[in-house]
Every structure is written in C-alpha cells, then in structure tokens.
Design an enzyme around this catalytic site. Structure first.
Site, PDB file in Angstrom:
ATOM      1  N   GLU A  52       0.822  -1.213   0.000  1.00  0.00           N
ATOM      2  CA  GLU A  52       0.000   0.000   0.000  1.00  0.00           C
ATOM      3  C   GLU A  52       0.861   1.270   0.000  1.00  0.00           C
ATOM      4  O   GLU A  52       0.399   2.332   0.402  1.00  0.00           O
ATOM      5  CB  GLU A  52      -0.951  -0.040   1.192  1.00  0.00           C
ATOM      6  CG  GLU A  52      -1.794  -1.312   1.158  1.00  0.00           C
ATOM      7  CD  GLU A  52      -2.987  -1.283   2.074  1.00  0.00           C
ATOM      8  OE1 GLU A  52      -4.041  -0.828   1.609  1.00  0.00           O
ATOM      9  OE2 GLU A  52      -2.869  -1.700   3.220  1.00  0.00           O
ATOM     10  N   HIS A  56      -6.399  -1.445   9.730  1.00  0.00           N
ATOM     11  CA  HIS A  56      -7.699  -2.069   9.471  1.00  0.00           C
ATOM     12  C   HIS A  56      -8.378  -2.270  10.829  1.00  0.00           C
ATOM     13  O   HIS A  56      -8.932  -3.332  11.098  1.00  0.00           O
ATOM     14  CB  HIS A  56      -7.529  -3.409   8.771  1.00  0.00           C
ATOM     15  CG  HIS A  56      -6.884  -3.340   7.420  1.00  0.00           C
ATOM     16  ND1 HIS A  56      -6.680  -4.440   6.624  1.00  0.00           N
ATOM     17  CD2 HIS A  56      -6.398  -2.273   6.715  1.00  0.00           C
ATOM     18  CE1 HIS A  56      -6.087  -4.070   5.489  1.00  0.00           C
ATOM     19  NE2 HIS A  56      -5.899  -2.757   5.530  1.00  0.00           N
ATOM     20  N   HIS A 104     -12.315  -1.270   3.792  1.00  0.00           N
ATOM     21  CA  HIS A 104     -10.872  -1.437   3.922  1.00  0.00           C
ATOM     22  C   HIS A 104     -10.348  -1.030   5.305  1.00  0.00           C
ATOM     23  O   HIS A 104      -9.944  -1.891   6.075  1.00  0.00           O
ATOM     24  CB  HIS A 104     -10.201  -0.626   2.798  1.00  0.00           C
ATOM     25  CG  HIS A 104      -8.727  -0.787   2.721  1.00  0.00           C
ATOM     26  ND1 HIS A 104      -8.020  -0.537   1.565  1.00  0.00           N
ATOM     27  CD2 HIS A 104      -7.802  -1.135   3.649  1.00  0.00           C
ATOM     28  CE1 HIS A 104      -6.728  -0.756   1.791  1.00  0.00           C
ATOM     29  NE2 HIS A 104      -6.576  -1.107   3.044  1.00  0.00           N
TER      30      HIS A 104
HETATM   31 ZN   LIG Z   1      -4.904  -1.666   4.098  1.00  0.00          ZN
END
Ligand SMILES: [Zn+2]
Length: 235
Positions: free
Chosen positions: A76, A97, A158
């Site tokens: 990411e 998360h 997400h």
């Molecule tokens: Zn993530």
C-alpha cells in the site's frame, strides 16, 4: 538512500508498528506505517509480522516510488507516497484495518460530528473514501479526495488512514478515529445521534488550536510512540 541512514527514524517506525498491535488497532499483518525523509519516505515492509520487524527491514523509497533495501515495501506504499507529495505538512502516515473504523467503512459511512473529538481529524466530519482495490492509483486518488485538507479518512471496505506531523501524532489520531468509530457504531445501535452544528465544531477546532488546550510542547523531543501529540490528545 542507504540502510544505515535515518537509524532513529527506522527504530521509531518499528516501535510505532508494534504499538499498533499493543493498542489493539493492528490486525495480523495488515496496516502499515511510514515517515517522511528528505526526498522520499521510510515505510514498513510487506507481509512481515510487526513482532519480528527490525530497523533494517524498513524500506526507503524516493518520491518516484523507487525502493531501496533488502525488503519489498508495503503493497500500500502508493497512497503513503501520494499523501507526502500532496501534503507538505504531513510527516507520518499510519494505516490500519482497526475493527470499528473498518466496520463503518464497510457501510461506506464516514463519521459525522456526533462527538466534538471528531474535530481532532481537522474538520467537522471524517469522510469515507470511495472504494478501489488496495495498492492502486485509484485508491490513492480516492483517499486524497476524502482527506482534502483533513488529517484522517476511512477507506471503503478497507480501513483508516491517519496522518500527522510525526509518528506519535499519526498513531494517536489512528487510535482516536478507532475510538470514535466504536462510539458512533454504539450510538447507531441505541438510536439516532444528535449531531453537533458546524458552528460548534468550528468553536471546538478553535479551542484545540488555542492556548488552553494541551500541555506546552516538551523541551527535549522524546520519540517513544504514545507520547501525546499536542492538539489531539484525550484529556
Ligand atoms: Zn490496508
């Protein structure tokens, strides 16, 4: 950028990643942490448990997205880098998360001004970015749009992005957003929250920025995660 450079910042990144687990906002190997360096950023590697993370595992990346070091960067990395490019005042990014904030993001709902602490994220509400696949440019664009000039946003289906001037501030904001998300979900269970007005949220923002809020800044900068960042602490 050689691996030996930025030694103390690398240690601080490892400590911040571990603190995410200790404070219950990390989950397995999800989430990632970065900090700005001149010309780029340092970021946690992909797929490594935070407990086994060492400063040498932290990946350096320049502003074009070229990584150096023995590990691959977090999958990411893109939105971290794009935030540093777009927001010169941001020095660190914490992405999690965490449970309640992620639950809310799956409803594709942001956090409205149901509580005055929402202003800690830099506006009268915390927006939820539109959905896009993790690691993509589309997600990066959506996240930047949801952030605007704010310090945090949710990512649909997400998780959360929290930013700050430094790692302590970003970590603290990630915790605050998770707490607010849990409180908001609990409120939704019980009924319809009474929202604070825009004028009241603007007053809260002025209070946060004013001299009556927070301790005076510490003379010697201690980099242990968990030290309150002025302006967002709970007290
Ligand atoms: Zn993530």
């Amino acid at each position: 950028v050689s691996a030996a450079r930025h030694a103390s910042l690398r240690r601080a990144l490892v400590e911040t990643a571990r603190a995410m687990n200790a404070r219950g906002i990390g989950m397995a190997r999800t989430g990632n942490v970065s900090a700005r360096i001149p010309g780029g950023m340092l970021i946690t590697p992909t797929g490594m448990a935070y407990e086994s993370l060492k400063p040498a595992d932290i990946v350096a990346m320049d502003m074009h997205g070229t990584a150096t070091g023995s590990r691959a960067p977090s999958s990411e990395w893109r939105f971290h880098l794009d935030i540093y490019r777009a927001r010169p005042e941001v020095g660190a990014v914490v992405h999690t998360h965490s449970n309640a904030a992620t639950a809310l993001s799956c409803l594709r709902r942001g956090i409205p001004p149901f509580h005055y602490m929402v202003a800690a994220a830099g506006g009268p509400d915390i927006r939820c970015a539109e959905y896009a696949t993790f690691g993509t440019e589309a997600l990066s664009r959506n996240a930047l749009a949801a952030l605007g000039d704010r310090k945090a946003c949710l990512l649909a289906n997400h998780g959360v992005i929290a930013t700050g001037a430094d790692l302590d501030a970003a970590l603290e904001l990630a915790e605050i957003v998770e707490g607010l998300a849990a409180q908001y979900l609990a409120t939704l269970h019980a009924g319809k929250p009474v929202l604070l007005s825009r004028a009241e949220m603007a007053r809260v923002a002025r209070q946060f920025a004013g001299p009556d809020y927070g301790q005076p800044s510490e003379p010697a900068k201690s980099k242990r995660p968990g030290r309150g960042a002025r302006g967002v602490a709970t007290r």
